[in-house]
Design an enzyme around this catalytic site. Structure first.
Site, PDB file in Angstrom:
ATOM      1  N   ALA B 113       0.774  -1.242   0.000  1.00  0.00           N
ATOM      2  CA  ALA B 113       0.000   0.000   0.000  1.00  0.00           C
ATOM      3  C   ALA B 113       0.809   1.298   0.000  1.00  0.00           C
ATOM      4  O   ALA B 113       0.339   2.308  -0.510  1.00  0.00           O
ATOM      5  CB  ALA B 113      -0.948   0.005   1.194  1.00  0.00           C
ATOM      6  N   ALA B 114       2.008   1.300   0.603  1.00  0.00           N
ATOM      7  CA  ALA B 114       2.737   2.567   0.751  1.00  0.00           C
ATOM      8  C   ALA B 114       3.145   3.107  -0.626  1.00  0.00           C
ATOM      9  O   ALA B 114       3.443   2.324  -1.511  1.00  0.00           O
ATOM     10  CB  ALA B 114       3.973   2.342   1.620  1.00  0.00           C
ATOM     11  N   PRO B 115       3.118   4.435  -0.805  1.00  0.00           N
ATOM     12  CA  PRO B 115       2.837   5.490   0.174  1.00  0.00           C
ATOM     13  C   PRO B 115       1.363   5.861   0.317  1.00  0.00           C
ATOM     14  O   PRO B 115       1.058   6.834   0.986  1.00  0.00           O
ATOM     15  CB  PRO B 115       3.638   6.672  -0.386  1.00  0.00           C
ATOM     16  N   GLY B 116       0.465   5.126  -0.339  1.00  0.00           N
ATOM     17  CA  GLY B 116      -0.944   5.342  -0.041  1.00  0.00           C
ATOM     18  C   GLY B 116      -1.779   5.998  -1.129  1.00  0.00           C
ATOM     19  O   GLY B 116      -2.957   6.280  -0.910  1.00  0.00           O
ATOM     20  N   SER B 117      -1.185   6.242  -2.291  1.00  0.00           N
ATOM     21  CA  SER B 117      -1.964   6.882  -3.365  1.00  0.00           C
ATOM     22  C   SER B 117      -3.210   6.061  -3.678  1.00  0.00           C
ATOM     23  O   SER B 117      -4.317   6.599  -3.760  1.00  0.00           O
ATOM     24  CB  SER B 117      -1.138   6.980  -4.649  1.00  0.00           C
ATOM     25  N   LYS B 118      -2.991   4.762  -3.841  1.00  0.00           N
ATOM     26  CA  LYS B 118      -4.120   3.917  -4.226  1.00  0.00           C
ATOM     27  C   LYS B 118      -5.037   3.632  -3.035  1.00  0.00           C
ATOM     28  O   LYS B 118      -6.244   3.535  -3.194  1.00  0.00           O
ATOM     29  CB  LYS B 118      -3.615   2.624  -4.859  1.00  0.00           C
ATOM     30  N   ASP B 136       1.858  -2.852   4.158  1.00  0.00           N
ATOM     31  CA  ASP B 136       3.128  -2.725   3.450  1.00  0.00           C
ATOM     32  C   ASP B 136       4.234  -3.385   4.257  1.00  0.00           C
ATOM     33  O   ASP B 136       4.261  -3.268   5.490  1.00  0.00           O
ATOM     34  CB  ASP B 136       3.478  -1.261   3.170  1.00  0.00           C
ATOM     35  N   ASP B 163       4.975  -8.856   5.826  1.00  0.00           N
ATOM     36  CA  ASP B 163       5.257  -9.480   4.542  1.00  0.00           C
ATOM     37  C   ASP B 163       3.942 -10.138   4.103  1.00  0.00           C
ATOM     38  O   ASP B 163       3.384 -10.951   4.846  1.00  0.00           O
ATOM     39  CB  ASP B 163       6.360 -10.526   4.734  1.00  0.00           C
ATOM     40  N   CYS B 231       4.433  -1.110 -12.526  1.00  0.00           N
ATOM     41  CA  CYS B 231       4.787   0.046 -13.347  1.00  0.00           C
ATOM     42  C   CYS B 231       6.062  -0.293 -14.122  1.00  0.00           C
ATOM     43  O   CYS B 231       7.018   0.475 -14.114  1.00  0.00           O
ATOM     44  CB  CYS B 231       4.936   1.300 -12.497  1.00  0.00           C
TER      45      CYS B 231
END
Lengths: 158, 303
Positions: B113-118, B136, B163, B231
């Site tokens: 999840a980090a840094p949390g945009s999604k 994360d 993990d 990405c």
């Protein structure tokens, strides 16, 4: 943070009543706003508003949003007042442009007397043109800045 | 920017226009942001930004996203209050692919999840209700995740630091696995991607991703949906990972990944002598020069 079980964990008894009672009395935030959520306590009196269903997981870092710190009295967080700012109905200080800029960079400001007319000393929501900026502490005619340092910003477009 | 020869060799045969692809990698990304619907609306933000004299262009495939002609959106009142979230356009795609599912889901996992945009986007799509587990593995990145969720006014999230492979066997309705990857597609904002680039690195990421995708799939409820995304351009981290899932979990079905108004491209049919299953054609590649974005890959998997 306590995290056992699947329901909210809050102690000592009466804390929930104290927090919700304060938010309703001071800011007009009705209790029904929080019906879908649970309250959780962490160390140093920190109270979080989070999901009702929290599975029993190891290594939980945070549940929900830090909404207040309780040390005898309740101190609301900027997170809460920013998130629910549109629902706040009282104890709002409408800042001028210059005051809003000062607030965002972490400074205190002296509101016009009309802006604090009828508002007793205590925590207030600082607003600018309808936008909820965060928490301030009204004391002796000054709004003291309660913005966490990490949130400070030198605004260029306001 | 020096593009490694081996990078050219690998990808120039896969793209439709080699020159446009390579020259696009050296160009700066347009500045984009997403409106945080927990706090504001697209119309409200647009009105404010017009008042600042900033030019906004609504993204055709996502009404809550904008391209801004001014690089200083981060100094706006809306950024300060969390009404907008500055985010690269392709990074908005995974939650958007399951927007409908998220609107109905009450138990969701963002595995990396980090840094949390999604995560902030998922929470908004869930109406800030239900439970979102934002996990994360990296402790150092949890702080940024926490800060961004707080700023966005997210209430429905539990942040965990594990993990994913060791995660309890909970069952989720929707899972996002935006996997750790070699990040080739972020070259337009991270010029140092090529400094550490190697095919050995790609292989390592691929092995990690293959474990993660099986684990994530196993944590889905029946009829649940998993979004797998990276990405990067490397087929080892994309098609090959999906092939690994299909080979090991034959019940996995891929649904079409497409967005009205966004140009997506076909997946790679074979790589290094391996033919990929026809099912994988339902996934989508996004090449940077087609939509003036970063590079991206995503797939929607149903259990």
């Amino acid at each position: 943070m306590r995290r056992r079980g699947t329901s909210e964990v809050i102690s000592p008894p009466g804390t929930k009543e104290k927090v919700f009672g304060y938010l309703e009395e001071r800011f007009g935030l009705e209790r029904s706003l929080f019906d879908d959520y649970g309250l959780y306590m962490a160390s140093k009196g920190r109270v979080y508003l989070g999901p009702r269903r929290v599975p029993d997981l190891p290594k939980i870092a945070t549940i929900g949003l830090l909404i207040a710190r309780v040390h005898g009295t309740v101190k609301p967080s900027t997170n809460l007042l920013q998130a629910l700012g549109k629902r706040v109905s009282r104890n709002i200080v409408n800042a001028t442009r210059e005051q809003a800029l000062a607030y965002a960079r972490g400074g205190d400001f002296k509101p016009d007397s009309a802006a604090v007319d009828g508002i007793g000393d205590g925590y207030v929501l600082v607003r600018f043109e309808g936008a909820s900026l965060g928490c301030g502490l009204l004391q002796k005619g000054m709004v003291k800045n309660m913005l966490p340092k990490a949130k400070r910003l030198e605004l260029r477009y306001i | 920017m020096r593009i490694p020869d081996r990078f050219r060799e690998r990808y120039c045969s896969l793209v439709d226009d080699e020159e446009a692809f390579l020259s696009c990698l050296g160009e700066l990304l347009p500045k984009s942001f997403r409106v945080n619907t927990i706090k504001s609306s697209a119309d409200e933000v647009m009105r404010r930004f017009e008042g600042y004299g900033m030019g906004l262009k609504r993204v055709p495939w996502y009404g809550d996203a904008f391209i801004c002609d001014n690089p200083e959106a981060g100094f706006s009142l809306e950024h300060f209050t969390g009404a907008i979230y500055i985010q690269e356009l392709v990074s908005m795609l995974p939650p958007l692919l399951v927007r409908e599912e998220l609107g109905k889901s009450r138990f969701v996992l963002d595995g990396c999840a980090a840094p949390g945009s999604k995560s902030t986007q998922i929470a908004a799509m869930m109406g800030n209700k239900g439970t979102l587990i934002a996990n994360d593995v990296s402790y150092s990145r949890i702080r940024a995740l926490k800060f961004n969720l707080e700023k966005a006014g997210v209430l429905n999230t539990v942040i965990t630091n594990r993990d994913l492979n060791a995660f309890q066997n909970l069952k989720f309705e929707t899972i996002l696995l935006d996997a750790p990857c070699s990040s080739e597609g972020t070259i337009r904002k991270n010029y140092d991607v090529f400094d550490a680039w190697s095919e050995g690195g790609i292989r390592q990421f691929s092995n990690v991703q293959k474990q993660l995708i099986l684990k994530a799939f196993d944590m889905l409820m029946p009829e649940g949906t998993l979004v797998y995304s990276t990405c990067t351009f490397a087929p080892e981290e994309n098609e090959e990972v999906l092939q690994h899932l299909i080979d090991n979990r034959p019940e996995a079905r891929l649904e079409k990944a497409s967005f009205d108004g966004l140009r997506t491209s076909e997946t790679v049919g074979s790589w290094n002598g391996t033919e990929f299953s026809g099912e994988i054609r339902n996934a989508a590649r996004i090449w940077p020069h087609h939509n003036d974005t970063g590079g991206f890959f995503l797939a929607k998997v149903r259990k």
